[in-house]
Design a protein around this motif. Structure first.
Motif, PDB file in Angstrom:
ATOM      1  N   ASN A   1       0.983  -0.874  -0.014  1.00 25.90           N
ATOM      2  CA  ASN A   1      -0.049   0.075   0.015  1.00 25.90           C
ATOM      3  C   ASN A   1       0.970   1.385   0.170  1.00 25.90           C
ATOM      4  N   PHE A   2       1.772   1.173   0.327  1.00 27.89           N
ATOM      5  CA  PHE A   2       3.371   2.560   0.045  1.00 27.89           C
ATOM      6  C   PHE A   2       3.797   2.426  -1.084  1.00 27.89           C
ATOM      7  N   ASP A   3       4.788   3.562  -0.923  1.00 25.90           N
ATOM      8  CA  ASP A   3       5.890   3.357  -1.802  1.00 25.90           C
ATOM      9  C   ASP A   3       6.859   3.004  -1.350  1.00 25.90           C
ATOM     10  N   PRO A   4       8.021   2.882  -2.122  1.00 24.40           N
ATOM     11  CA  PRO A   4       8.708   1.576  -1.767  1.00 24.40           C
ATOM     12  C   PRO A   4       9.945   3.126  -1.275  1.00 24.40           C
TER      13      PRO A   4
ATOM     14  N   PHE B   1      22.203  -2.884   6.998  1.00 19.97           N
ATOM     15  CA  PHE B   1      22.997  -4.214   6.378  1.00 19.97           C
ATOM     16  C   PHE B   1      22.443  -5.087   5.669  1.00 19.97           C
ATOM     17  N   VAL B   2      21.527  -5.130   6.819  1.00 22.90           N
ATOM     18  CA  VAL B   2      20.581  -7.173   6.527  1.00 22.90           C
ATOM     19  C   VAL B   2      19.547  -6.149   6.558  1.00 22.90           C
ATOM     20  N   ILE B   3      18.512  -5.782   7.558  1.00 19.88           N
ATOM     21  CA  ILE B   3      17.673  -4.978   7.545  1.00 19.88           C
ATOM     22  C   ILE B   3      16.361  -4.820   5.849  1.00 19.88           C
ATOM     23  N   MET B   4      17.040  -3.250   5.995  1.00 19.06           N
ATOM     24  CA  MET B   4      16.806  -2.612   4.980  1.00 19.06           C
ATOM     25  C   MET B   4      16.623  -2.965   3.592  1.00 19.06           C
ATOM     26  N   PRO B   5      18.215  -4.280   3.341  1.00 15.20           N
ATOM     27  CA  PRO B   5      18.747  -4.746   1.797  1.00 15.20           C
ATOM     28  C   PRO B   5      16.752  -6.080   2.116  1.00 15.20           C
TER      29      PRO B   5
ATOM     30  N   LEU C   1      13.951  -5.096   3.170  1.00 12.76           N
ATOM     31  CA  LEU C   1      12.726  -4.455   3.088  1.00 12.76           C
ATOM     32  C   LEU C   1      12.648  -3.763   1.669  1.00 12.76           C
ATOM     33  N   CYS C   2      13.712  -3.387   1.804  1.00 12.23           N
ATOM     34  CA  CYS C   2      13.463  -2.409   0.226  1.00 12.23           C
ATOM     35  C   CYS C   2      14.825  -2.934  -0.624  1.00 12.23           C
ATOM     36  N   PRO C   3      14.416  -4.087  -1.121  1.00  8.94           N
ATOM     37  CA  PRO C   3      15.464  -4.449  -2.190  1.00  8.94           C
ATOM     38  C   PRO C   3      15.699  -3.725  -3.571  1.00  8.94           C
ATOM     39  N   ASN C   4      14.823  -3.270  -3.976  1.00  5.74           N
ATOM     40  CA  ASN C   4      15.032  -2.091  -5.387  1.00  5.74           C
ATOM     41  C   ASN C   4      15.799  -0.861  -5.251  1.00  5.74           C
ATOM     42  N   LEU C   5      15.869  -0.297  -4.047  1.00  3.40           N
ATOM     43  CA  LEU C   5      16.604   0.506  -3.510  1.00  3.40           C
ATOM     44  C   LEU C   5      17.406   0.686  -3.424  1.00  3.40           C
TER      45      LEU C   5
END
Length: 95
Positions: A28-31, A85-89, A91-95
């Motif tokens: 529902n939210f923008d990446p 380096f662990v959680i953010m990739p 959650l948002c793999p395209n950014l």
């Protein structure tokens, strides 16, 4: 005793926010919004963890610990690198 409950509630709230925004309603939210919004639950969790740990130690123990501020700094850096380096990739793999 109230402070420990407050910090524990802050940690639980940050985990619930993370589960809601990044698990249940991620579509529902923008990446890009999710990428920048991830800082809020992270800082809530770090604040709660720091406060819970700091209020778990007695005043006498903290005053004798010369490295207490250093320990808190290392803890923050460790949690930040896990988040970055662990959680953010994940959650948002395209950014």
């Amino acid at each position: 005793m109230v402070a420990r409950r407050l910090y524990l509630a802050l940690m639980v709230l940050s985990v619930v926010m993370g589960i809601y925004f990044y698990g249940i309603s991620v579509q529902n939210f923008d990446p890009e919004f999710l990428y920048y919004f991830a800082m809020l639950p992270f800082f809530m969790f770090v604040t709660g963890f720091h406060g819970f740990l700091a209020h778990s130690l007695s005043t006498l123990k903290k005053s004798k610990m010369v490295f207490f501020p250093l320990l808190m700094g290392f803890l923050f850096v460790f949690l930040f690198f896990i988040h970055l380096f662990v959680i953010m990739p994940l959650l948002c793999p395209n950014l």
